[in-house]
Every structure is written in C-alpha cells, then in structure tokens.
Design a protein around this motif. Structure first.
Motif, PDB file in Angstrom:
ATOM      1  N   GLU A 190       0.828  -1.206   0.000  1.00 15.87           N
ATOM      2  CA  GLU A 190       0.000   0.000   0.000  1.00 15.87           C
ATOM      3  C   GLU A 190       0.861   1.255   0.000  1.00 15.87           C
ATOM      4  N   ALA A 191       1.956   1.244   0.755  1.00 18.65           N
ATOM      5  CA  ALA A 191       2.854   2.400   0.769  1.00 18.65           C
ATOM      6  C   ALA A 191       3.451   2.634  -0.614  1.00 18.65           C
ATOM      7  N   ILE A 192       3.845   1.556  -1.286  1.00 16.73           N
ATOM      8  CA  ILE A 192       4.404   1.681  -2.633  1.00 16.73           C
ATOM      9  C   ILE A 192       3.338   2.185  -3.599  1.00 16.73           C
ATOM     10  N   ARG A 193       2.111   1.663  -3.478  1.00 17.07           N
ATOM     11  CA  ARG A 193       1.031   2.104  -4.373  1.00 17.07           C
ATOM     12  C   ARG A 193       0.764   3.595  -4.206  1.00 17.07           C
ATOM     13  N   LEU A 194       0.686   4.050  -2.941  1.00 15.25           N
ATOM     14  CA  LEU A 194       0.409   5.466  -2.695  1.00 15.25           C
ATOM     15  C   LEU A 194       1.561   6.350  -3.158  1.00 15.25           C
ATOM     16  N   THR A 195       2.790   5.870  -3.024  1.00 14.14           N
ATOM     17  CA  THR A 195       3.934   6.668  -3.473  1.00 14.14           C
ATOM     18  C   THR A 195       3.986   6.717  -4.995  1.00 14.14           C
ATOM     19  N   ARG A 196       3.630   5.623  -5.648  1.00 19.75           N
ATOM     20  CA  ARG A 196       3.508   5.660  -7.119  1.00 19.75           C
ATOM     21  C   ARG A 196       2.462   6.684  -7.535  1.00 19.75           C
ATOM     22  N   LEU A 197       1.350   6.697  -6.824  1.00 26.22           N
ATOM     23  CA  LEU A 197       0.281   7.650  -7.118  1.00 26.22           C
ATOM     24  C   LEU A 197       0.769   9.076  -6.914  1.00 26.22           C
ATOM     25  N   LEU A 198       1.475   9.311  -5.804  1.00 26.16           N
ATOM     26  CA  LEU A 198       1.997  10.648  -5.530  1.00 26.16           C
ATOM     27  C   LEU A 198       2.973  11.078  -6.621  1.00 26.16           C
ATOM     28  N   ARG A 199       3.786  10.153  -7.094  1.00 26.61           N
ATOM     29  CA  ARG A 199       4.736  10.493  -8.163  1.00 26.61           C
ATOM     30  C   ARG A 199       4.007  10.837  -9.456  1.00 26.61           C
ATOM     31  N   ARG A 200       2.911  10.140  -9.723  1.00 26.81           N
ATOM     32  CA  ARG A 200       2.125  10.473 -10.922  1.00 26.81           C
ATOM     33  C   ARG A 200       1.525  11.866 -10.802  1.00 26.81           C
ATOM     34  N   LEU A 201       1.123  12.236  -9.588  1.00 29.72           N
ATOM     35  CA  LEU A 201       0.510  13.543  -9.371  1.00 29.72           C
ATOM     36  C   LEU A 201       1.547  14.664  -9.267  1.00 29.72           C
ATOM     37  N   MET A 202       2.772  14.322  -8.840  1.00 25.09           N
ATOM     38  CA  MET A 202       3.835  15.324  -8.677  1.00 25.09           C
ATOM     39  C   MET A 202       5.117  14.808  -9.340  1.00 25.09           C
ATOM     40  N   PRO A 203       5.107  14.673 -10.659  1.00 22.86           N
ATOM     41  CA  PRO A 203       6.234  14.027 -11.355  1.00 22.86           C
ATOM     42  C   PRO A 203       7.550  14.790 -11.283  1.00 22.86           C
ATOM     43  N   ASP A 204       7.504  16.068 -10.971  1.00 23.01           N
ATOM     44  CA  ASP A 204       8.737  16.871 -10.948  1.00 23.01           C
ATOM     45  C   ASP A 204       9.405  16.917  -9.576  1.00 23.01           C
ATOM     46  N   GLU A 205       8.822  16.247  -8.591  1.00 25.18           N
ATOM     47  CA  GLU A 205       9.389  16.241  -7.233  1.00 25.18           C
ATOM     48  C   GLU A 205      10.354  15.065  -7.109  1.00 25.18           C
ATOM     49  N   ASP A 206      11.656  15.366  -7.120  1.00 20.70           N
ATOM     50  CA  ASP A 206      12.668  14.302  -7.133  1.00 20.70           C
ATOM     51  C   ASP A 206      12.691  13.490  -5.843  1.00 20.70           C
ATOM     52  N   GLU A 207      12.301  14.092  -4.724  1.00 21.35           N
ATOM     53  CA  GLU A 207      12.279  13.330  -3.480  1.00 21.35           C
ATOM     54  C   GLU A 207      11.156  12.299  -3.473  1.00 21.35           C
ATOM     55  N   VAL A 208      10.068  12.577  -4.186  1.00 21.06           N
ATOM     56  CA  VAL A 208       9.015  11.575  -4.332  1.00 21.06           C
ATOM     57  C   VAL A 208       9.563  10.376  -5.107  1.00 21.06           C
ATOM     58  N   THR A 209      10.276  10.670  -6.190  1.00 17.17           N
ATOM     59  CA  THR A 209      10.913   9.600  -6.975  1.00 17.17           C
ATOM     60  C   THR A 209      11.939   8.854  -6.120  1.00 17.17           C
ATOM     61  N   GLY A 210      12.699   9.594  -5.322  1.00 24.87           N
ATOM     62  CA  GLY A 210      13.684   8.968  -4.447  1.00 24.87           C
ATOM     63  C   GLY A 210      13.044   8.042  -3.434  1.00 24.87           C
ATOM     64  N   LEU A 211      11.917   8.466  -2.849  1.00 29.59           N
ATOM     65  CA  LEU A 211      11.241   7.620  -1.870  1.00 29.59           C
ATOM     66  C   LEU A 211      10.710   6.354  -2.526  1.00 29.59           C
ATOM     67  N   LEU A 212      10.125   6.493  -3.708  1.00 28.99           N
ATOM     68  CA  LEU A 212       9.634   5.309  -4.410  1.00 28.99           C
ATOM     69  C   LEU A 212      10.777   4.344  -4.701  1.00 28.99           C
ATOM     70  N   ALA A 213      11.901   4.875  -5.158  1.00 26.68           N
ATOM     71  CA  ALA A 213      13.070   4.034  -5.425  1.00 26.68           C
ATOM     72  C   ALA A 213      13.536   3.332  -4.161  1.00 26.68           C
ATOM     73  N   LEU A 214      13.584   4.056  -3.047  1.00 24.62           N
ATOM     74  CA  LEU A 214      14.021   3.475  -1.775  1.00 24.62           C
ATOM     75  C   LEU A 214      13.104   2.325  -1.363  1.00 24.62           C
ATOM     76  N   MET A 215      11.798   2.540  -1.478  1.00 23.22           N
ATOM     77  CA  MET A 215      10.850   1.477  -1.122  1.00 23.22           C
ATOM     78  C   MET A 215      11.049   0.240  -1.990  1.00 23.22           C
ATOM     79  N   LEU A 216      11.189   0.448  -3.289  1.00 21.72           N
ATOM     80  CA  LEU A 216      11.326  -0.681  -4.205  1.00 21.72           C
ATOM     81  C   LEU A 216      12.624  -1.443  -3.952  1.00 21.72           C
TER      82      LEU A 216
END
Length: 404
Positions: A206-232
């Motif tokens: 669920e955390a990964i799903r929500l972070t993927r969703l957040l990245r789709r909504l805020m694609p230019d936020e590199d820390e969102v991408t970083g968090l998704l990468a860290l989780m994966l």
C-alpha cells in the motif's frame, strides 16, 4: 478471487477521488469520509457478485451521498433543502473527472495531527483500508483506532483546514510530512513494530502504491521519486529476509538469488533519474545506498566505501541519530569495528535512542566483530528485551546464545 482483487484495487484507487468529489460539493470532510467508507463497504459486498458498474465512481458517489442524506434527515430546514438537492442519483456525466487525491492526501497529513493520526487517516481516506484492517496492522483494538480517526477528523475541522492544496510557500514542508507518513507506513510493513510476523506485505504494497500515485501527481518532485526508489530497492529483498520457519535472516546472510531483480532494476533506474535531476535529498541518498547493496552479487562484494561516502553526505543533508547509527556500521566495515563503536558511543546520551532496541543491536554486532563476545552478548540481550517484534527478539536472543 481474481474479481475480488480487481474490485479491491479499483476501490482503493477511487476512495480518495470520491471523498474529494463529495467534500467539494458538501464540505464537511469528516461526514463525507464516513459516508464514502460505507459506500466502499457496500461496493465490496455487491460488486464481486453483481459486477462492476459502468461508472463505478458515480455509483460510489451516489451511494455515499445517500448516506449523507440519511445523516441529515433529522436536521434543520436548511439541511432539508440540501437534501432535496443532493438526493438525485449522480449520473456519470455529472461526476467530475478531476482527481482530488493529492488534496485529500495533504489534508490527511495536516500538521495539526499527530503522526499516528496522520498514518491512520491516510490509510483509511487515501488507502481505502477499513478501520479494522488498519487496527490489525498496528496491533491496536479497532475501537481505539476508530477513536483516533474520529479525533483526527475533528482536529482538522477545528484547525479550519480548507480543502485546497497548500500554498506554494508551504508546499515543500507539507510534502515532507506526506513523504514521512508514506515512509512510516512502509517501514511498519517491512519490519513490524510488534507481533509474531516480521513484515506485513499488505502495508508495504500500500505504501508503494500510494507513493507511485503521488509520483504520478507530482512528477517533478525528485524526493518523491527517491522515496519510491528506496521502497522498491528495500522491498525487493523481502522474500530472502525470513527463513522457512519465519525467522529473521540478516542482510549479509540472505540468498540473493531470491531478491527481485525486476524490482531492483526499476529502483536503480528511478534513483539514477532522481539524482541526475537536481539537488539531492535524503530519500534519494538512502535509495542510492540501497542500490549499492542490491547491486552487489555477494555480501563480501558490497562497496562499503561508496556506502560510507553516501552516508557522509546524508549526515550533512539530514542529520539524525538513525543516520549516525547506520553510518557507524559503514564506518566499521571500512575502518574497523573499533571506529564504528567510537561513533556509536556518540548516541549514548541521545534520548531519542533510549527506547529503541536498534542501538544495542548494532552495538552487539560491532562488539562481536571486535571480538568482545561477552559485551556483545549483553548488548544483544538488552536489545532483545526492548523489541516487541517476536522475530527480532528471537534473532537477537539466538545471537546472544551463540556467544554464550
């Protein structure tokens, strides 16, 4: 079973969208969220047997609106006029296609709420989990969790929070809180704070799903991408973290053939993209450290010098006791266990570490590497006494017994 999973996935995606739709029309986040929860339960019971409606979002919005009307029937004439306006079914053409999920997420992570309340409200309103599911995940009675969610919604109401995204000047700080909440959800799933299981795959997913969703909504936020990468990159090792009996297997002893190579490749790609984009944040650095671990074919082949260099940067960017704790392990690998223990000693007076078992656990590991088996055994036993996780307690106890 497949239909049930399809329905569950769809409901979790639609939950925050329907909450946003109702709040924009009626206000009253607390009442709208309750109504949507009831609509989600009705859908979970009906859709697997009757089929998913042609416009599921409209179906949920209509049912939730009717629940609101039921609550309003005993109120004033003004409420009755609102009732008459609301009682018509919402045809698909009248339901906005706009997605308010991001606004709902930021509202659930409102700074007036305590971290436990932010976690619970996010999982319910944005994750679409029931109160019972969240209570089970955090090992608290359902009644306690229900009260926590109710108080959270009342706190938001008293704070006068509006259903809008934070202004530009507040966005960065509020995003930090959102990311922290998502990471806390992930960590609770990856290493549960208590109970018989080492991890809760439903929470990490669920955390990964929500972070993927957040990245789709805020694609230019590199820390969102970083968090998704860290989780994966972290979750990719999950299958190798436990033995057949459910016992904990430390990173150095894991069967790396059981790591998920496809997920690792995605995580490495994401962190590379984030690091190349601009200023480096803490989640990107943690993801880079996880990538170094994941790309090593064996534990002996781990590039600890690179990991230590990354921790040096992380401690400048985001200093804290947990960073120092992890950096001490890297220092020990590069410069010897005595150097790691010396750094670890700087945390002894830090009150933030007094209640956690992790300081004693790492100290036991470094003392064992240094050959001080007696002190290592004592540290492992102290750590075992401080954790509520049964797999961690058993692992630490076995480490101590092995040195006895």
């Amino acid at each position: 079973m497949k239909d049930d999973r399809q329905v569950e996935a769809l409901l979790r995606e639609l939950a925050p969208q329907v909450i946003g739709l109702l709040v924009r029309k009626h206000g009253q986040f607390d009442a709208c969220e309750d109504a949507v929860q009831e609509a989600l339960l009705s859908a979970a019971q009906q859709w697997p047997e009757q089929g998913i409606p042609e416009s599921p979002k409209s179906w949920l919005a209509t049912v939730a609106t009717r629940r609101l009307v039921d609550e309003w029937r005993s109120e004033s004439a003004r409420r009755r006029r609102e009732e008459n306006d609301a009682l018509t079914d919402l045809a698909p053409s009248t339901v906005s296609e706009s997605d308010d999920t991001l606004t709902v997420l930021f509202l659930c992570c409102h700074p007036s709420l305590s971290p436990p309340s932010q976690l619970a409200l996010t999982l319910r309103a944005v994750g679409g989990l029931t109160t019972g599911e969240i209570a089970n995940a955090f090992l608290v009675p359902e009644s306690t969790l229900a009260q926590r969610i109710s108080r959270a919604k009342q706190t938001i109401k008293k704070a006068g929070a509006e259903f809008v995204l934070p202004p530009a000047g507040e966005l960065a700080e509020r995003l930090r809180v959102v990311l922290q909440v998502l990471y806390l959800i992930f960590n609770e799933g990856y290493t549960t704070s208590g109970g018989p299981e080492l991890h809760r795959a439903d929470l990490t997913a669920e955390a990964i799903r929500l972070t993927r969703l957040l990245r789709r909504l805020m694609p230019d936020e590199d820390e969102v991408t970083g968090l998704l990468a860290l989780m994966l990159l972290t979750d990719a090792r999950r299958a190798a973290r436990t033995g057949e009996d459910g016992s904990l297997v430390p990173l150095a002893e894991q069967d790396r053939s059981r790591w998920n190579a496809e997920v690792i490749a995605e995580g490495v790609s994401l962190v590379s993209e984030a690091l190349a984009a601009g200023p480096v944040g803490p989640y990107q650095l943690q993801a880079a450290i996880a990538a170094v671990h994941d790309e090593a074919a064996t534990a002996a082949g781990t590039d600890w010098s690179q990991i230590l260099a990354l921790y040096d940067v992380l401690e400048k960017v985001s200093p804290g006791p947990v960073v120092t704790l992890n950096r001490a392990v890297a220092v020990a690998e590069v410069n010897g266990p005595e150097a790691g223990l010396e750094l670890l000693a700087t945390l002894d007076g830090d009150s933030r570490m007094s209640q956690t078992h992790r300081l004693d656990s790492v100290r036991g590991h470094l003392l064992e590497l240094a050959g001080d088996t007696g002190s290592a055994r004592e540290a492992y036993l102290r750590a075992a006494g401080k954790t509520a996780s049964e797999p961690e307690k058993q692992y630490l106890t076995r480490r101590a017994e092995r040195l006895g």
